[in-house]
Design a protein around this motif. Sequence first.
Motif, PDB file in Angstrom:
ATOM      1  N   GLU A 177     -63.900 -15.695  44.275  1.00  0.00           N
ATOM      2  CA  GLU A 177     -63.805 -17.077  43.033  1.00  0.00           C
ATOM      3  C   GLU A 177     -63.830 -17.100  41.208  1.00  0.00           C
ATOM      4  O   GLU A 177     -63.048 -17.447  41.056  1.00  0.00           O
ATOM      5  CB  GLU A 177     -65.037 -17.751  43.444  1.00  0.00           C
ATOM      6  N   GLU A 178     -64.749 -16.320  41.470  1.00  0.00           N
ATOM      7  CA  GLU A 178     -64.375 -15.372  39.905  1.00  0.00           C
ATOM      8  C   GLU A 178     -63.820 -14.875  39.386  1.00  0.00           C
ATOM      9  O   GLU A 178     -62.433 -14.920  38.405  1.00  0.00           O
ATOM     10  CB  GLU A 178     -66.005 -14.402  39.242  1.00  0.00           C
TER      11      GLU A 178
ATOM     12  N   ARG B 156     -61.022  -8.419  33.562  1.00  0.00           N
ATOM     13  CA  ARG B 156     -61.450  -9.083  32.180  1.00  0.00           C
ATOM     14  C   ARG B 156     -61.465  -8.129  30.954  1.00  0.00           C
ATOM     15  O   ARG B 156     -61.019  -8.308  29.814  1.00  0.00           O
ATOM     16  CB  ARG B 156     -63.300  -8.621  31.871  1.00  0.00           C
TER      17      ARG B 156
ATOM     18  N   ALA C 184     -60.468 -17.213  39.313  1.00  0.00           N
ATOM     19  CA  ALA C 184     -60.789 -18.340  37.677  1.00  0.00           C
ATOM     20  C   ALA C 184     -60.429 -16.991  36.785  1.00  0.00           C
ATOM     21  O   ALA C 184     -59.767 -17.876  36.128  1.00  0.00           O
ATOM     22  CB  ALA C 184     -62.130 -18.718  37.768  1.00  0.00           C
ATOM     23  N   MET C 185     -60.977 -16.169  36.425  1.00  0.00           N
ATOM     24  CA  MET C 185     -59.879 -15.237  35.873  1.00  0.00           C
ATOM     25  C   MET C 185     -58.687 -14.788  35.267  1.00  0.00           C
ATOM     26  O   MET C 185     -58.353 -14.749  34.260  1.00  0.00           O
ATOM     27  CB  MET C 185     -61.079 -13.744  35.496  1.00  0.00           C
TER      28      MET C 185
END
Length: 211
Positions: free
Chosen positions: A178-179, A13, A182-183
Amino acid sequence: MAAAAAAGAFSLREVLEAFQRCVTEQREVLLEPYLSGWRGLIRFLQSLGTVFSFISKDAVAKVSLLEGHCGGRQGQQYVSLQSMVRHELAAGPAALRARSDSGCRTVLRLHRALRWLQLFLEGLRSGDSRTSVVCTDAYNASLAAYHPWVVRKAATVAFCALPSRDAFLEIMNVGPREEAVAMLGEAIPYIGDVYSITQELFAQHKLLDLP
């Protein structure tokens, strides 16, 4: 994000947010978020142990050198890649090529490594091959051309010991697999945009072969 940075842990992130901030509406690449993104990528490399130390150590040195330019007496000339190129070319192409500590030469080395990371992360996102194959293919398509044979050989041997894709996705520190996938899908276009702008800028000024 601050907590991850303070702990010295990699956070995908953090890298995403840094590269999001890199490109202005005028398509200039700001050096402060560029270096912030690289500090995050270095933590990613370091989290994998000694396998990538030949790249991460060089990246640490290059980021430190650029930080010195940005924080120095002529720091206002190092706000963006474009202002840096204008400033360093003002002394003439020959003078620039003679400088081993120039910002342009330093960015060029990071630029080549960024291409490798972009390709590697894209391969991790798609998950079509084993990580060792993904990493080797990315390396051969980017950094390998600039390394001597002995380094290329050592790198490809080291890549064989890479952990699984799931282990890599866990290192991303963004939650479930999955996150993370996606990121990666969000982050890679921003990294690619910075790479493309830099490539075009350096090609325009004939800086892609700086010694």
